[in-house]
Design an enzyme around this catalytic site. Sequence first.
Site, PDB file in Angstrom:
ATOM      1  N   GLU A 273      18.543   7.260 -33.966  1.00 28.67           N
ATOM      2  CA  GLU A 273      16.488   7.476 -33.410  1.00 28.67           C
ATOM      3  C   GLU A 273      16.831   7.281 -31.873  1.00 28.67           C
ATOM      4  O   GLU A 273      16.143   7.938 -31.315  1.00 28.67           O
ATOM      5  CB  GLU A 273      16.296   7.423 -34.040  1.00 28.67           C
ATOM      6  CG  GLU A 273      14.276   7.153 -34.230  1.00 28.67           C
ATOM      7  CD  GLU A 273      14.573   8.693 -34.738  1.00 28.67           C
ATOM      8  OE1 GLU A 273      13.489   9.503 -33.651  1.00 28.67           O
ATOM      9  OE2 GLU A 273      14.750   9.438 -35.224  1.00 28.67           O
ATOM     10  N   ASP A 277      16.184   9.580 -28.452  1.00 30.76           N
ATOM     11  CA  ASP A 277      14.719   9.478 -27.557  1.00 30.76           C
ATOM     12  C   ASP A 277      15.576   8.818 -26.425  1.00 30.76           C
ATOM     13  O   ASP A 277      14.667   9.772 -25.330  1.00 30.76           O
ATOM     14  CB  ASP A 277      13.622   8.425 -27.985  1.00 30.76           C
ATOM     15  CG  ASP A 277      13.935   8.891 -29.507  1.00 30.76           C
ATOM     16  OD1 ASP A 277      13.667   9.606 -30.141  1.00 30.76           O
ATOM     17  OD2 ASP A 277      13.086   7.349 -30.555  1.00 30.76           O
ATOM     18  N   SER A 476      12.164  15.105 -34.089  1.00 30.84           N
ATOM     19  CA  SER A 476      12.474  14.180 -33.157  1.00 30.84           C
ATOM     20  C   SER A 476      12.931  14.697 -32.304  1.00 30.84           C
ATOM     21  O   SER A 476      12.866  13.815 -30.908  1.00 30.84           O
ATOM     22  CB  SER A 476      12.878  13.322 -33.705  1.00 30.84           C
ATOM     23  OG  SER A 476      14.381  13.094 -33.992  1.00 30.84           O
TER      24      SER A 476
END
Length: 557
Positions: A273, A277, A476
């Site tokens: 994750e 990002d 995301s």
Amino acid sequence: MAAGIPTRRAMVVHDQRDLPVHFANAGAPSPDTPINLKIALTASDMAGLEQRFWDVSTPGNALYGQHLSFEETKVFAGPTPDTVSAVTTWLNENGISNITTSGAFDDWLAFTVPISTANSLFDADFQSFSEIGGPTQLIRTLAYSLPVDLQQHINLIHPSTDFVRNIKGPKFSASVPGSSLNNTARALGAPTSCNSVVTPACLQDLYGIPATPATQASNKLGVSGFIDQWAQTADLRTFLGGLRPDIASTTTFTLQTLDGGSDPQSARDAGIEANLDIQYTVGVATGVPVTFISVGDDNTDGIDGFLDIMNNINAQTAPPHVSCRLTQIQTASYGFDEPELTSAMANQLCNAYMASGTRGVSILFASGDGGVSGSQSQSCTTFIPTFPSGCPFLTSVGATQDVTETSASFSSGGFSNIFARPSYQTTDVANYLTTLGSTNAGKFSTTGRAFPDVAAQGVNVEIVDGGEAGLVAGTSCASPIFASVISLINDRLVAAGKSPLGFLNPFLYANPTALFDITTGDNPGCGTNGFPAVAGWDPVTGLGTPNFASLLAAAGV
């Protein structure tokens, strides 16, 4: 720890709820078990703060772009001396003196007492609860009361009635087919290869995002990392070396920590994750200074540090202009289902986002990955809105896929059951509901805040983790992409001597033609096809995906 026999005052129930379906009662803890409690104090003028928020955020307003300083914001958001005195006096009367003050605006009082004292103090029944089929263990109560004469001074008690499940970590969805991490041969205009592998070059082609470096050091982009997610510098170098070789030798990120956060660069496979990002902010927002904010496990806000990080950002003299909060593929990570929080806690956190907006910070959250069934796919009979996307004071980002851009089927969207519809989206949502007609009638609120607001690519997005290239999917992916676009626009604004965009939604809804409208696809869930994407705003892709040149022109640069 201090304990005493509570002084009895006239009491009134302040909050109560049914036991959430994901939890079971695990019995009463020992009366002597200590519990760390926090009281959220009411702001001196929250209505005044909200008015200033809309003033500085709405194009055409005389105060548009005139963002507040920390001191100016605290005048509105901090408690009055009378509030602090009234609550502290009551606690002292009950033998509680170990009181500490916290929060960006000194609006929280914390103390530790035995559970027996907590039960007496708040007419509560604290019990142990276990997540059914999951790891989360909580001590909570289904109801609590406050003295009648203190209700005006207290927003909520924490922990009390919120049941937030532990966030789960994301996974690679696939390896990149035949990837050499070489993007030098791509043609202009989003080649069809972008249907199967999305890279920074694909995004530059699709959305017209420039590769020229930003120039303003004061224009910063913040990326949050939770639940032991760590952004790896080595993976970023590999990613940039293959997909952004023009900046690979000069670009990295800085680290900020709170709640015991860290970024152990020796760990492998610890940051899918976080790697996503960082790679899609550093790799798309060319030259914008990026800060990775690692939030550790030593948080006591009960929502995995979400409130702690906002207190941290709101207390900064010069907070980042753009801050991303993200939700990952096939997980409930970095977001919640709205029913997990009480309206009191949801409002507390939402108001923290509002306070950041008055400071000129743009907050972006991924909308979730469960279609209309919430943050992740699950059984349901009525649609489940996600949080924080339902908060009207931030920008929620849905997902699209393919070069021709259709909605991603997992893209969460819908209508909040807590927050009313803000005026900036009244017309767009009314038009959508008219088009929708009776479809899904009774399964969602027709008056709630609608989300998402915008969208970006969210399927087959290439990242590097543990030295290996792979594909990930989810909203995301979309959130850091859209945040990068806004950061590059802010760079141009600051260079021209203007204010950053701050809270985005009034600007976005006033300029819908500055986005690429997505008109196909839907977001199934709860035994339905969910909501259809249509011309104009829809609860799958919002207003659409970014058109950099048009957004830049709408911003006046």
